[in-house]
Design an enzyme around this catalytic site. Structure first.
Site, PDB file in Angstrom:
ATOM      1  N   ASN A 109       0.854  -1.187   0.000  1.00 17.51           N
ATOM      2  CA  ASN A 109       0.000   0.000   0.000  1.00 17.51           C
ATOM      3  C   ASN A 109       0.886   1.231   0.000  1.00 17.51           C
ATOM      4  O   ASN A 109       2.047   1.193   0.429  1.00 17.51           O
ATOM      5  CB  ASN A 109      -0.892   0.006   1.250  1.00 17.51           C
ATOM      6  CG  ASN A 109      -1.858   1.182   1.267  1.00 17.51           C
ATOM      7  OD1 ASN A 109      -2.503   1.476   0.270  1.00 17.51           O
ATOM      8  ND2 ASN A 109      -1.950   1.861   2.392  1.00 17.51           N
ATOM      9  N   HIS A 111       0.845   5.321   1.291  1.00 21.86           N
ATOM     10  CA  HIS A 111       0.129   6.210   2.205  1.00 21.86           C
ATOM     11  C   HIS A 111       0.826   7.566   2.228  1.00 21.86           C
ATOM     12  O   HIS A 111       2.049   7.635   2.411  1.00 21.86           O
ATOM     13  CB  HIS A 111       0.110   5.612   3.610  1.00 21.86           C
ATOM     14  CG  HIS A 111      -0.666   6.438   4.589  1.00 21.86           C
ATOM     15  ND1 HIS A 111      -2.043   6.496   4.585  1.00 21.86           N
ATOM     16  CD2 HIS A 111      -0.254   7.281   5.575  1.00 21.86           C
ATOM     17  CE1 HIS A 111      -2.446   7.308   5.547  1.00 21.86           C
ATOM     18  NE2 HIS A 111      -1.386   7.807   6.156  1.00 21.86           N
ATOM     19  N   GLU A 145      -3.070  -4.138  10.997  1.00 17.43           N
ATOM     20  CA  GLU A 145      -3.069  -2.821  11.634  1.00 17.43           C
ATOM     21  C   GLU A 145      -3.159  -1.749  10.551  1.00 17.43           C
ATOM     22  O   GLU A 145      -2.319  -1.704   9.646  1.00 17.43           O
ATOM     23  CB  GLU A 145      -1.797  -2.633  12.462  1.00 17.43           C
ATOM     24  CG  GLU A 145      -1.734  -1.327  13.218  1.00 17.43           C
ATOM     25  CD  GLU A 145      -0.441  -1.175  14.003  1.00 17.43           C
ATOM     26  OE1 GLU A 145      -0.307  -0.143  14.682  1.00 17.43           O
ATOM     27  OE2 GLU A 145       0.422  -2.063  13.924  1.00 17.43           O
ATOM     28  N   GLN A 173       2.615  13.887  -4.105  1.00 14.84           N
ATOM     29  CA  GLN A 173       2.127  12.963  -5.126  1.00 14.84           C
ATOM     30  C   GLN A 173       3.191  12.709  -6.201  1.00 14.84           C
ATOM     31  O   GLN A 173       3.309  11.581  -6.706  1.00 14.84           O
ATOM     32  CB  GLN A 173       0.849  13.482  -5.770  1.00 14.84           C
ATOM     33  CG  GLN A 173       0.207  12.453  -6.688  1.00 14.84           C
ATOM     34  CD  GLN A 173      -1.079  12.942  -7.319  1.00 14.84           C
ATOM     35  OE1 GLN A 173      -1.088  13.925  -8.058  1.00 14.84           O
ATOM     36  NE2 GLN A 173      -2.174  12.264  -7.032  1.00 14.84           N
TER      37      GLN A 173
END
Length: 217
Positions: A109, A111, A145, A173
Site C-alpha cells: 500500500n 500512504h 493494523e 504525489q
C-alpha cells in the site's frame, strides 16, 4: 518462464496505477499487470487500464451488505487472476483481517505521510497544522493494523513556508509516482520481502522507516 503477475486495486483516478503501468511499459522491470479491480464503477483508473489493454473488473462495495461479504467477493475475483503481488493504489476500503491474511507478505500500500505519523485521512492538512518541517509518502506491506505494516520506502519532502494543503499534496504525489514503481520493482525482482513481520531488502532488515529518499523540494 512466466512474468510476475500484479493485480492493482483502485477506487478513483489511478495516478499511481498509471505510474506503475508506465514503469512496466518502459521495461523498468519485467512483470504483467494482470488485472485492475475497482470498488467503484466509472472511475478514471479503469479508463487508464482499458486504454492499454489491461483487464478490468468492478466489485461495487455498495452491492454488499457487509464488509466481510465484499471482501470475500474481492478474494474470489483476485484469486481468479493468481497474482504474485497485490498493489493497493488509492483503494479506499478498510480491509477485513481475513482479506489481509490472504495476501500478507505480497500486498503493498502507499500512504501519503511519513508513517507512523498521520495514519488515516487528511495527512497533508495534519502535517501543516502540526508545523512539521518535513512530510512525505510511504510504501508499506499491508498487515491487519491500519497503515501499520512494515515500511519499505519513504520519500521525504520539506514543508515550505508558503505551502498550503494543495501545494504540499502535489509535491508529495510527484514522489508517490517515483517510489511506488520502485517498490514494486524490488518486490517482483525478489529483492523486497516481508520476513517475520519485518521489511527486508536483499535479505537484510530495513530500518523502521524503510529506505528513505530525501528530496530538495
Amino acid at each position: 518462464m512466466s512474468l510476475p503477475r500484479i493485480a492493482v486495486l483502485i477506487s478513483g483516478s489511478g495516478t499511481n496505477l498509471q505510474a506503475i503501468i508506465d514503469a512496466v511499459r518502459e521495461r523498468q522491470f519485467e512483470a504483467e499487470i494482470c488485472a485492475v479491480i475497482s470498488n467503484r464503477p466509472d472511475v478514471k483508473g479503469l479508463e487508464r487500464a482499458e486504454a492499454v489493454g489491461i483487464e478490468t473488473r468492478v466489485v461495487d462495495h455498495k452491492a454488499f451488505t457487509s464488509r466481510e461479504l465484499f471482501d470475500a467477493e474481492m478474494i474470489r475475483v483476485i484469486d481468479g487472476y493468481a497474482p504474485d503481488l497485490v498493489v493497493l493504489a488509492g483503494f479506499m476500503r478498510i480491509l477485513t483481517p481475513d482479506f489481509v491474511r490472504r495476501y500478507e507478505g505480497r500486498m503493498l500500500n502507499i500512504h501519503p505521510s511519513l508513517l507512523p505519523k498521520y495514519r488515516g485521512l487528511h495527512t497533508h492538512q495534519r502535517a501543516l497544522e502540526a508545523g512539521d518541517s518535513e512530510h512525505g509518502v510511504t510504501v508499506h506491506f499491508v498487515t491487519e493494523e491500519l497503515d501499520g505494516g512494515p515500511l519499505a520506502i519513504q520519500a521525504v519532502v520539506p514543508v515550505l513556508n508558503d505551502d498550503d494543503e494543495a501545494t504540499l499534496a502535489k509535491r508529495v504525489q510527484a514522489q508517490e509516482h517515483i517510489i511506488y514503481p520502485l517498490a514494486v520493482k524490488w518486490f517482483v525482482e525478489g529483492r523486497l520481502q516481508m520476513i517475520n513481520g519485518t521489511a527486508c531488502l536483499d535479505g537484510q532488515p530495513l530500518p523502521a522507516e524503510g529506505c528513505q529518499l530525501h528530496m530538495d523540494r
